[in-house]
Design a protein around this motif. Structure first.
Motif, mmCIF file in Angstrom:
data_model
loop_
_atom_site.group_PDB
_atom_site.id
_atom_site.type_symbol
_atom_site.label_atom_id
_atom_site.label_comp_id
_atom_site.label_asym_id
_atom_site.label_seq_id
_atom_site.Cartn_x
_atom_site.Cartn_y
_atom_site.Cartn_z
ATOM 1 N N UNK A 224 3.974 20.492 43.911
ATOM 2 C CA UNK A 224 3.404 20.195 42.606
ATOM 3 C C UNK A 224 4.174 20.918 41.494
ATOM 4 N N UNK A 225 4.504 22.168 41.759
ATOM 5 C CA UNK A 225 5.194 22.930 40.734
ATOM 6 C C UNK A 225 5.876 24.142 41.352
ATOM 7 N N UNK B 227 4.396 33.351 46.604
ATOM 8 C CA UNK B 227 5.558 33.947 45.963
ATOM 9 C C UNK B 227 6.602 34.306 47.002
ATOM 10 N N UNK B 228 7.865 34.238 46.602
ATOM 11 C CA UNK B 228 8.936 34.814 47.394
ATOM 12 C C UNK B 228 8.977 36.320 47.202
ATOM 13 N N UNK C 140 -5.048 23.445 47.332
ATOM 14 C CA UNK C 140 -5.664 24.770 47.272
ATOM 15 C C UNK C 140 -5.502 25.330 45.861
ATOM 16 N N UNK C 141 -6.061 26.504 45.653
ATOM 17 C CA UNK C 141 -5.866 27.229 44.385
ATOM 18 C C UNK C 141 -4.765 28.287 44.533
ATOM 19 N N UNK C 142 -4.104 28.274 45.654
ATOM 20 C CA UNK C 142 -3.223 29.353 46.059
ATOM 21 C C UNK C 142 -1.796 29.134 45.593
ATOM 22 N N UNK C 143 -1.119 30.240 45.256
ATOM 23 C CA UNK C 143 0.298 30.236 44.947
ATOM 24 C C UNK C 143 0.990 31.163 45.940
ATOM 25 N N UNK D 272 6.054 35.112 32.968
ATOM 26 C CA UNK D 272 6.408 33.715 33.198
ATOM 27 C C UNK D 272 7.708 33.337 32.499
ATOM 28 N N UNK E 255 9.418 33.714 37.602
ATOM 29 C CA UNK E 255 8.902 34.843 36.854
ATOM 30 C C UNK E 255 9.953 35.948 36.847
ATOM 31 N N UNK F 122 11.247 36.464 40.524
ATOM 32 C CA UNK F 122 10.364 35.916 41.554
ATOM 33 C C UNK F 122 10.220 34.416 41.374
ATOM 34 N N UNK G 162 3.639 43.685 35.318
ATOM 35 C CA UNK G 162 3.306 42.456 36.005
ATOM 36 C C UNK G 162 4.367 41.395 35.762
ATOM 37 N N UNK G 163 4.395 40.367 36.591
ATOM 38 C CA UNK G 163 5.359 39.282 36.388
ATOM 39 C C UNK G 163 5.173 38.604 35.037
ATOM 40 N N UNK H 57 3.024 26.307 44.163
ATOM 41 C CA UNK H 57 1.601 26.069 44.286
ATOM 42 C C UNK H 57 1.378 25.289 45.579
ATOM 43 N N UNK I 2 8.816 20.711 37.758
ATOM 44 C CA UNK I 2 7.854 19.801 38.382
ATOM 45 C C UNK I 2 8.475 18.840 39.377
#
Lengths: 116, 110
Positions: free
Chosen positions: B31-32, B100-101, B95-98, B46, B36, B87, B43-44, B91, B51
């Motif tokens: 999806x995307x 990260x590498x 789910x709502x989950x992301x 953006x 970062x 980073x 914090x990261x 997505x 897409x």
């Protein structure tokens, strides 16, 4: 405007202690995420709130971890009976709208937790 | 299994020496993909969202590109202030989950 803030910035806990980490998202942001970032690693998803509703807690590593956002703004991540493996930076992120994969997440500075 | 892998783990460049960072992913129905920047103790922050395959986005000395299997972050004529960990994240559909590498730690020397 103010960004995402987190407190405390640093926390040292003795093994077995309970800790509470606070996140103040950007005012008006509907979505709120918690992540755990171990040293040298990327953030790992813990949980997601849309307003006061916790819609996903699949990333919480054990039942010692609990998160809440009772009024849909400030959120608290609580860790009970801390263990050394809980040592990490805990990041909070918020985004403006209800969840959409396109939404930009704005991260706070994190809380660095060290469990001795 | 959904996965994000970044390479190299660390990169040292001389100021002005262009290079690329790689982010490869395995996720069904992307999806995307997100880039970062993370500075020490912060914090990261953006940078980009991509897409679809073939998409490119630019910001100052940074350009992000996306194919069906990977994304590149190209850094043109970097400066010392570009030193940071970069980073990428995807997505997870449904789910709502992301995910990260682990990031690429970039050091640009003056």
């Amino acid at each position: 405007g103010a960004g995402v803030s987190q407190s405390p910035r640093y926390k040292v806990a003795k093994r077995g202690q309970d800790v509470a980490l606070r996140c103040d998202p950007i005012s008006g942001h509907v979505s709120l995420f918690w992540y755990q970032q171990a040293l040298g690693q990327g953030p790992e998803f813990l949980t997601y709130f849309q307003n006061e509703a916790q819609l996903d807690k699949s990333g919480l590593p054990s039942d010692r971890f609990f998160a809440e956002r009772p009024e849909g703004s400030v959120s608290t991540l609580k860790i009970q009976r801390t263990q050394q493996e809980d040592s990490a930076v805990y990041l909070c992120a918020s985004s403006l709208a209800k969840w959409s994969w396109q939404e930009t997440q704005y991260f706070g500075p994190g809380t660095r937790l060290l469990v001795l | 299994e959904d996965q994000v892998t970044q390479s190299p783990e660390a990169l040292r460049l001389q100021e002005g020496e262009s290079s690329s960072l790689n982010c490869s992913y395995t996720v069904s129905g992307l999806r995307g993909l997100f880039w970062y920047r993370q500075d020490p103790g912060k914090g990261p922050e953006f940078l980009f969202t991509l897409y679809s395959a073939g998409e490119e986005k630019e910001k100052e000395r940074l350009k992000a590109t996306l194919t069906k299997k990977e994304s590149f972050l190209h850094i043109t004529a970097p400066k010392p202030e570009d030193s940071a960990t970069y980073l990428c994240a995807v997505q997870v559909p449904g789910t709502y989950k992301y995910i990260f590498g682990t990031g690429t730690r970039l050091k640009v020397l003056a």
